[in-house]
Design an enzyme around this catalytic site. Structure first.
Site, PDB file in Angstrom:
ATOM      1  N   ASP A 168      30.390  69.506  -3.854  1.00 35.86           N
ATOM      2  CA  ASP A 168      30.101  68.082  -3.734  1.00 35.86           C
ATOM      3  C   ASP A 168      31.399  67.303  -3.538  1.00 35.86           C
ATOM      4  O   ASP A 168      32.400  67.567  -4.192  1.00 35.86           O
ATOM      5  CB  ASP A 168      29.375  67.592  -5.000  1.00 35.86           C
ATOM      6  CG  ASP A 168      28.842  66.174  -4.865  1.00 35.86           C
ATOM      7  OD1 ASP A 168      28.646  65.717  -3.723  1.00 35.86           O
ATOM      8  OD2 ASP A 168      28.618  65.528  -5.905  1.00 35.86           O
ATOM      9  N   MET A 174      32.355  72.581 -10.350  1.00 31.39           N
ATOM     10  CA  MET A 174      31.638  73.639  -9.645  1.00 31.39           C
ATOM     11  C   MET A 174      31.089  73.112  -8.321  1.00 31.39           C
ATOM     12  O   MET A 174      30.755  71.938  -8.198  1.00 31.39           O
ATOM     13  CB  MET A 174      30.459  74.137 -10.494  1.00 31.39           C
ATOM     14  CG  MET A 174      30.839  75.041 -11.636  1.00 31.39           C
ATOM     15  SD  MET A 174      29.374  75.822 -12.383  1.00 31.39           S
ATOM     16  CE  MET A 174      28.672  74.453 -13.289  1.00 31.39           C
ATOM     17  N   HIS A 205      29.536  64.200 -12.582  1.00 28.92           N
ATOM     18  CA  HIS A 205      28.197  64.765 -12.762  1.00 28.92           C
ATOM     19  C   HIS A 205      27.821  64.763 -14.237  1.00 28.92           C
ATOM     20  O   HIS A 205      28.426  65.472 -15.038  1.00 28.92           O
ATOM     21  CB  HIS A 205      28.144  66.206 -12.238  1.00 28.92           C
ATOM     22  CG  HIS A 205      28.359  66.316 -10.763  1.00 28.92           C
ATOM     23  ND1 HIS A 205      28.767  67.481 -10.163  1.00 28.92           N
ATOM     24  CD2 HIS A 205      28.216  65.410  -9.767  1.00 28.92           C
ATOM     25  CE1 HIS A 205      28.861  67.292  -8.853  1.00 28.92           C
ATOM     26  NE2 HIS A 205      28.549  66.035  -8.595  1.00 28.92           N
ATOM     27  N   SER A 212      33.334  67.128 -11.724  1.00 28.41           N
ATOM     28  CA  SER A 212      32.178  67.712 -12.414  1.00 28.41           C
ATOM     29  C   SER A 212      32.664  68.442 -13.657  1.00 28.41           C
ATOM     30  O   SER A 212      33.237  67.824 -14.554  1.00 28.41           O
ATOM     31  CB  SER A 212      31.411  68.636 -11.459  1.00 28.41           C
ATOM     32  OG  SER A 212      30.233  69.119 -12.063  1.00 28.41           O
ATOM     33  N   THR A 213      32.505  69.776 -13.714  1.00 31.90           N
ATOM     34  CA  THR A 213      32.904  70.542 -14.895  1.00 31.90           C
ATOM     35  C   THR A 213      34.387  70.346 -15.197  1.00 31.90           C
ATOM     36  O   THR A 213      35.229  70.527 -14.331  1.00 31.90           O
ATOM     37  CB  THR A 213      32.630  72.043 -14.670  1.00 31.90           C
ATOM     38  OG1 THR A 213      31.313  72.206 -14.162  1.00 31.90           O
ATOM     39  CG2 THR A 213      32.790  72.826 -15.964  1.00 31.90           C
TER      40      THR A 213
END
Length: 351
Positions: free
Chosen positions: A289, A286, A193, A166-167
Protein backbone atom coordinates in the site's frame (compact mmCIF):
# COMPACT_ATOMS: atom_id res chain seq x y z
CA UNK A 1 7.26 -24.21 12.84
CA UNK A 2 6.36 -20.91 14.52
CA UNK A 3 6.19 -21.50 18.28
CA UNK A 4 3.51 -19.46 20.07
CA UNK A 5 2.93 -18.61 23.74
CA UNK A 6 -0.68 -17.53 24.35
CA UNK A 7 -1.29 -15.19 27.31
CA UNK A 8 -4.93 -14.55 28.26
CA UNK A 9 -6.86 -14.62 31.52
CA UNK A 10 -9.89 -16.27 29.85
CA UNK A 11 -9.72 -20.08 29.65
CA UNK A 12 -12.17 -19.92 26.76
CA UNK A 13 -9.98 -17.51 24.80
CA UNK A 14 -6.86 -19.57 25.49
CA UNK A 15 -8.63 -22.63 24.08
CA UNK A 16 -10.01 -20.84 21.03
CA UNK A 17 -6.67 -19.22 20.21
CA UNK A 18 -4.88 -22.54 20.70
CA UNK A 19 -7.27 -24.27 18.29
CA UNK A 20 -6.86 -21.44 15.80
CA UNK A 21 -3.06 -21.73 15.72
CA UNK A 22 -3.07 -25.55 15.82
CA UNK A 23 -5.19 -25.58 12.66
CA UNK A 24 -2.35 -23.86 10.79
CA UNK A 25 0.39 -26.12 9.42
CA UNK A 26 3.22 -23.69 10.29
CA UNK A 27 2.24 -22.92 13.92
CA UNK A 28 2.55 -24.83 17.17
CA UNK A 29 1.36 -23.66 20.60
CA UNK A 30 4.16 -24.44 23.05
CA UNK A 31 2.40 -23.11 26.16
CA UNK A 32 -0.31 -20.84 27.57
CA UNK A 33 -0.34 -18.40 30.50
CA UNK A 34 -3.20 -16.87 32.52
CA UNK A 35 -1.64 -13.47 33.18
CA UNK A 36 1.48 -11.38 32.67
CA UNK A 37 3.27 -12.71 35.73
CA UNK A 38 2.83 -16.32 34.64
CA UNK A 39 4.00 -15.41 31.12
CA UNK A 40 7.20 -13.84 32.45
CA UNK A 41 7.94 -16.92 34.55
CA UNK A 42 7.41 -19.22 31.57
CA UNK A 43 9.56 -17.10 29.26
CA UNK A 44 12.52 -17.82 31.52
CA UNK A 45 12.22 -21.48 30.50
CA UNK A 46 10.74 -21.54 27.01
CA UNK A 47 11.67 -19.65 23.84
CA UNK A 48 8.62 -18.94 21.67
CA UNK A 49 8.91 -17.24 18.29
CA UNK A 50 5.94 -15.00 19.07
CA UNK A 51 3.73 -14.17 22.08
CA UNK A 52 0.06 -13.17 21.93
CA UNK A 53 -0.55 -10.95 24.93
CA UNK A 54 -3.95 -9.86 26.23
CA UNK A 55 -4.02 -6.20 27.31
CA UNK A 56 -6.43 -6.38 30.22
CA UNK A 57 -5.65 -9.14 32.78
CA UNK A 58 -5.71 -9.44 36.59
CA UNK A 59 -2.55 -9.70 38.74
CA UNK A 60 -0.34 -8.30 35.96
CA UNK A 61 -1.77 -6.67 32.83
CA UNK A 62 -0.32 -6.91 29.35
CA UNK A 63 1.35 -3.50 29.34
CA UNK A 64 3.22 -4.16 32.59
CA UNK A 65 4.24 -7.61 31.36
CA UNK A 66 5.41 -6.25 28.01
CA UNK A 67 7.86 -3.83 29.63
CA UNK A 68 9.49 -6.67 31.56
CA UNK A 69 9.47 -9.04 28.57
CA UNK A 70 11.16 -6.53 26.26
CA UNK A 71 13.75 -5.73 28.94
CA UNK A 72 14.58 -9.28 30.10
CA UNK A 73 13.56 -11.79 27.39
CA UNK A 74 12.90 -9.86 24.17
CA UNK A 75 10.52 -11.67 21.81
CA UNK A 76 8.05 -10.49 19.15
CA UNK A 77 4.71 -9.70 20.85
CA UNK A 78 1.27 -9.22 19.28
CA UNK A 79 -1.22 -7.56 21.64
CA UNK A 80 -4.85 -8.72 21.80
CA UNK A 81 -6.88 -5.64 22.72
CA UNK A 82 -10.46 -4.71 23.50
CA UNK A 83 -11.91 -1.79 21.55
CA UNK A 84 -12.63 0.22 24.69
CA UNK A 85 -10.92 3.59 25.06
CA UNK A 86 -8.86 2.15 27.93
CA UNK A 87 -7.86 -0.83 25.80
CA UNK A 88 -6.95 1.42 22.85
CA UNK A 89 -4.84 3.76 24.99
CA UNK A 90 -2.98 0.80 26.52
CA UNK A 91 -2.42 -0.72 23.08
CA UNK A 92 -0.84 2.48 21.72
CA UNK A 93 1.50 2.53 24.71
CA UNK A 94 2.29 -1.16 24.10
CA UNK A 95 3.27 -0.45 20.49
CA UNK A 96 5.46 2.39 21.74
CA UNK A 97 7.12 0.02 24.24
CA UNK A 98 8.00 -2.65 21.69
CA UNK A 99 4.95 -4.73 20.69
CA UNK A 100 5.14 -5.57 16.98
CA UNK A 101 1.42 -5.28 16.29
CA UNK A 102 -2.05 -5.83 17.72
CA UNK A 103 -5.44 -7.29 16.91
CA UNK A 104 -8.67 -5.82 18.24
CA UNK A 105 -11.40 -8.01 19.69
CA UNK A 106 -14.91 -7.22 18.50
CA UNK A 107 -18.33 -7.89 20.09
CA UNK A 108 -18.44 -11.31 21.78
CA UNK A 109 -15.82 -14.04 22.24
CA UNK A 110 -16.98 -16.35 19.43
CA UNK A 111 -17.66 -13.69 16.82
CA UNK A 112 -14.51 -11.91 17.99
CA UNK A 113 -12.20 -14.76 17.11
CA UNK A 114 -13.92 -15.55 13.83
CA UNK A 115 -13.59 -11.90 12.80
CA UNK A 116 -9.89 -11.69 13.67
CA UNK A 117 -8.85 -15.24 12.69
CA UNK A 118 -7.11 -14.36 9.43
CA UNK A 119 -5.73 -11.13 10.87
CA UNK A 120 -4.12 -12.70 13.93
CA UNK A 121 -2.57 -15.52 11.88
CA UNK A 122 -1.11 -13.07 9.34
CA UNK A 123 0.20 -10.69 12.00
CA UNK A 124 1.74 -13.44 14.12
CA UNK A 125 3.33 -15.00 11.05
CA UNK A 126 4.87 -11.64 10.16
CA UNK A 127 5.84 -10.85 13.76
CA UNK A 128 7.72 -14.12 14.13
CA UNK A 129 10.12 -12.98 11.39
CA UNK A 130 10.75 -9.44 12.63
CA UNK A 131 14.09 -8.34 14.00
CA UNK A 132 13.48 -8.13 17.74
CA UNK A 133 16.57 -5.92 18.12
CA UNK A 134 14.68 -3.14 16.35
CA UNK A 135 11.92 -3.35 18.95
CA UNK A 136 13.96 -3.20 22.13
CA UNK A 137 16.04 0.03 21.96
CA UNK A 138 14.48 2.81 23.98
CA UNK A 139 13.53 5.89 22.03
CA UNK A 140 15.18 9.14 23.19
CA UNK A 141 13.48 11.06 25.97
CA UNK A 142 10.96 13.33 24.35
CA UNK A 143 10.36 16.05 26.94
CA UNK A 144 11.77 18.46 24.34
CA UNK A 145 11.33 18.12 20.57
CA UNK A 146 14.52 17.03 18.85
CA UNK A 147 14.20 20.03 16.55
CA UNK A 148 13.81 23.58 17.87
CA UNK A 149 11.99 26.07 15.60
CA UNK A 150 13.88 26.42 12.33
CA UNK A 151 14.25 29.32 9.94
CA UNK A 152 12.70 28.54 6.57
CA UNK A 153 13.38 30.53 3.43
CA UNK A 154 10.67 33.05 2.59
CA UNK A 155 8.52 33.21 0.68
CA UNK A 156 7.73 29.50 0.81
CA UNK A 157 4.79 28.32 -1.24
CA UNK A 158 2.12 26.01 0.10
CA UNK A 159 3.54 22.52 0.65
CA UNK A 160 2.41 19.26 2.23
CA UNK A 161 3.97 16.13 3.75
CA UNK A 162 2.04 12.86 3.31
CA UNK A 163 3.08 9.77 5.30
CA UNK A 164 1.91 6.16 4.95
CA UNK A 165 2.69 3.29 7.33
CA UNK A 166 1.40 0.05 8.82
CA UNK A 167 3.11 -2.55 11.06
CA UNK A 168 5.59 -0.77 13.32
CA UNK A 169 4.09 2.57 12.34
CA UNK A 170 3.20 4.06 15.73
CA UNK A 171 6.83 3.94 16.92
CA UNK A 172 8.08 5.11 13.52
CA UNK A 173 5.64 8.04 13.51
CA UNK A 174 6.75 9.00 16.99
CA UNK A 175 10.37 9.01 15.85
CA UNK A 176 9.60 11.21 12.82
CA UNK A 177 7.03 13.62 14.23
CA UNK A 178 8.86 14.40 17.47
CA UNK A 179 11.88 15.45 15.39
CA UNK A 180 9.91 17.96 13.31
CA UNK A 181 9.78 21.62 14.43
CA UNK A 182 6.56 23.17 15.68
CA UNK A 183 6.89 25.90 13.04
CA UNK A 184 6.83 23.44 10.14
CA UNK A 185 5.63 25.61 7.23
CA UNK A 186 3.17 23.03 5.89
CA UNK A 187 0.53 20.55 6.94
CA UNK A 188 1.06 16.80 7.40
CA UNK A 189 -1.43 14.06 6.53
CA UNK A 190 -0.98 10.44 7.64
CA UNK A 191 -2.52 7.06 6.97
CA UNK A 192 -1.68 4.43 9.60
CA UNK A 193 -3.45 1.09 9.11
CA UNK A 194 -5.61 0.80 12.25
CA UNK A 195 -9.21 -0.01 13.19
CA UNK A 196 -11.66 2.57 14.59
CA UNK A 197 -10.88 3.99 18.03
CA UNK A 198 -7.17 3.26 17.97
CA UNK A 199 -6.33 6.18 15.66
CA UNK A 200 -7.83 8.60 18.21
CA UNK A 201 -5.62 7.15 20.96
CA UNK A 202 -2.61 7.29 18.62
CA UNK A 203 -3.30 10.92 17.70
CA UNK A 204 -3.72 11.98 21.32
CA UNK A 205 -0.53 10.21 22.34
CA UNK A 206 1.53 11.78 19.55
CA UNK A 207 0.02 15.20 20.27
CA UNK A 208 1.29 14.96 23.86
CA UNK A 209 4.83 14.29 22.62
CA UNK A 210 5.20 16.61 19.63
CA UNK A 211 5.88 20.28 19.04
CA UNK A 212 3.36 19.98 16.20
CA UNK A 213 -0.40 19.71 16.80
CA UNK A 214 -1.61 16.15 16.06
CA UNK A 215 -5.27 15.14 15.79
CA UNK A 216 -7.47 12.46 14.29
CA UNK A 217 -8.80 13.91 11.04
CA UNK A 218 -12.44 14.95 10.77
CA UNK A 219 -14.55 15.78 7.73
CA UNK A 220 -13.68 19.21 6.29
CA UNK A 221 -10.65 19.78 8.54
CA UNK A 222 -8.45 22.44 6.90
CA UNK A 223 -4.86 21.46 6.11
CA UNK A 224 -2.60 24.13 7.60
CA UNK A 225 1.03 24.60 8.68
CA UNK A 226 2.00 22.88 11.91
CA UNK A 227 -1.05 20.56 11.95
CA UNK A 228 -0.79 16.78 11.60
CA UNK A 229 -4.00 14.98 10.57
CA UNK A 230 -4.25 11.19 10.98
CA UNK A 231 -6.90 9.28 9.00
CA UNK A 232 -9.51 7.75 11.33
CA UNK A 233 -9.83 3.97 11.38
CA UNK A 234 -12.33 2.55 8.85
CA UNK A 235 -12.30 5.72 6.69
CA UNK A 236 -10.29 6.55 3.60
CA UNK A 237 -8.84 10.07 3.73
CA UNK A 238 -8.48 12.23 0.62
CA UNK A 239 -7.94 15.97 0.09
CA UNK A 240 -10.01 18.42 -1.89
CA UNK A 241 -9.38 22.04 -2.89
CA UNK A 242 -12.15 24.56 -2.10
CA UNK A 243 -12.02 28.39 -1.94
CA UNK A 244 -8.20 28.48 -1.73
CA UNK A 245 -8.21 25.99 1.14
CA UNK A 246 -7.37 22.28 1.21
CA UNK A 247 -10.02 20.24 3.03
CA UNK A 248 -10.08 16.70 4.38
CA UNK A 249 -12.69 14.39 2.90
CA UNK A 250 -13.51 11.04 4.52
CA UNK A 251 -15.33 8.14 2.88
CA UNK A 252 -16.13 4.48 3.41
CA UNK A 253 -15.51 3.29 -0.11
CA UNK A 254 -14.52 -0.41 -0.22
CA UNK A 255 -11.18 -1.31 1.40
CA UNK A 256 -8.19 -1.32 -0.96
CA UNK A 257 -5.90 -4.32 -0.55
CA UNK A 258 -7.78 -5.09 2.65
CA UNK A 259 -7.13 -1.62 4.08
CA UNK A 260 -9.46 1.20 5.06
CA UNK A 261 -7.86 3.67 5.47
CA UNK A 262 -5.53 3.01 2.56
CA UNK A 263 -2.40 5.04 1.80
CA UNK A 264 -2.89 5.11 -1.97
CA UNK A 265 -6.03 7.31 -2.21
CA UNK A 266 -4.50 9.85 0.18
CA UNK A 267 -1.24 10.03 -1.78
CA UNK A 268 -3.07 10.25 -5.11
CA UNK A 269 -5.18 13.20 -3.94
CA UNK A 270 -2.03 14.88 -2.56
CA UNK A 271 -0.32 14.48 -5.96
CA UNK A 272 -3.33 15.94 -7.77
CA UNK A 273 -3.53 19.07 -5.59
CA UNK A 274 0.10 19.74 -4.67
CA UNK A 275 2.14 18.23 -7.52
CA UNK A 276 5.80 19.24 -7.19
CA UNK A 277 5.09 20.81 -3.77
CA UNK A 278 4.31 17.40 -2.19
CA UNK A 279 6.62 15.30 -0.03
CA UNK A 280 5.55 11.64 0.11
CA UNK A 281 7.00 9.37 2.82
CA UNK A 282 6.57 5.59 3.18
CA UNK A 283 7.49 3.90 6.46
CA UNK A 284 7.52 0.36 7.85
CA UNK A 285 4.62 -1.96 7.03
CA UNK A 286 3.42 -5.20 5.43
CA UNK A 287 2.37 -5.30 1.79
CA UNK A 288 2.61 -2.63 -0.91
CA UNK A 289 0.00 0.00 0.00
CA UNK A 290 1.25 3.48 -0.90
CA UNK A 291 3.34 2.55 -3.93
CA UNK A 292 0.67 3.57 -6.43
CA UNK A 293 0.10 6.91 -4.72
CA UNK A 294 3.81 7.62 -4.35
CA UNK A 295 4.21 6.95 -8.06
CA UNK A 296 1.68 9.72 -8.72
CA UNK A 297 3.63 12.10 -6.46
CA UNK A 298 6.88 11.22 -8.23
CA UNK A 299 5.27 11.64 -11.67
CA UNK A 300 4.09 15.09 -10.56
CA UNK A 301 7.71 15.98 -9.66
CA UNK A 302 7.08 15.74 -5.93
CA UNK A 303 9.75 14.46 -3.53
CA UNK A 304 9.60 10.89 -2.21
CA UNK A 305 11.27 9.25 0.82
CA UNK A 306 11.29 5.60 1.93
CA UNK A 307 12.48 4.19 5.24
CA UNK A 308 15.66 2.13 4.90
CA UNK A 309 15.45 -1.62 5.53
CA UNK A 310 17.93 -1.35 8.42
CA UNK A 311 15.33 0.31 10.66
CA UNK A 312 12.01 -1.12 9.44
CA UNK A 313 10.07 -3.59 11.57
CA UNK A 314 8.57 -4.90 8.30
CA UNK A 315 10.19 -3.84 5.02
CA UNK A 316 7.18 -4.60 2.78
CA UNK A 317 5.76 -1.16 1.97
CA UNK A 318 9.10 0.69 1.59
CA UNK A 319 10.54 -2.21 -0.42
CA UNK A 320 7.62 -2.20 -2.87
CA UNK A 321 8.05 1.54 -3.50
CA UNK A 322 11.84 1.31 -3.83
CA UNK A 323 11.57 -1.55 -6.33
CA UNK A 324 9.28 0.58 -8.51
CA UNK A 325 12.11 3.11 -8.86
CA UNK A 326 9.96 6.00 -7.59
CA UNK A 327 11.90 6.93 -4.42
CA UNK A 328 14.26 9.91 -4.31
CA UNK A 329 15.82 9.15 -0.91
CA UNK A 330 16.10 5.96 1.14
CA UNK A 331 16.80 6.99 4.73
CA UNK A 332 17.06 5.18 8.10
CA UNK A 333 14.22 6.18 10.42
CA UNK A 334 16.17 8.62 12.67
CA UNK A 335 17.14 10.69 9.62
CA UNK A 336 13.75 11.01 7.93
CA UNK A 337 12.63 14.17 9.75
CA UNK A 338 15.92 15.88 8.89
CA UNK A 339 15.45 14.90 5.22
CA UNK A 340 11.95 16.41 5.22
CA UNK A 341 13.18 19.65 6.82
CA UNK A 342 16.16 19.88 4.45
CA UNK A 343 13.89 19.50 1.43
CA UNK A 344 11.44 22.14 2.68
CA UNK A 345 14.31 24.56 3.35
CA UNK A 346 15.94 24.18 -0.05
CA UNK A 347 13.01 23.51 -2.41
CA UNK A 348 10.19 26.03 -2.51
CA UNK A 349 8.04 24.25 -5.07
CA UNK A 350 6.00 25.78 -7.84
CA UNK A 351 3.41 28.52 -7.51
Amino acid sequence: MIKVLIVDDSAFMRKVLSDLFTAESDFTVIDVARNGKEAIDKLKRIKPDVVTLDVEMPEMDGLSALEIIMRDTPVPVVMVSSQTRTGADATIKALEKGAVDFVAKTAGPISSIENIRLEIIAKCRSAAHTNVNLLTPKLPKLAEPAYKPITFATPINERIVAIGTSTGGPRALQEVLTRLPGNLPCGVVIVQHMPPGFTKSLSDRLNSLCALTVKEAEMNDIVRPGLVLIAPGDYHLTLERSNDKTLVKLNQDPPLGGHRPSVDPMMESVAKIYGSRAVGVILTGMGHDGSRGLKQIKTSQGFTIAEDQSTTVVFGMPKAAIELGIIDKVVPLPGIAAEIVKHLQTNHGGV
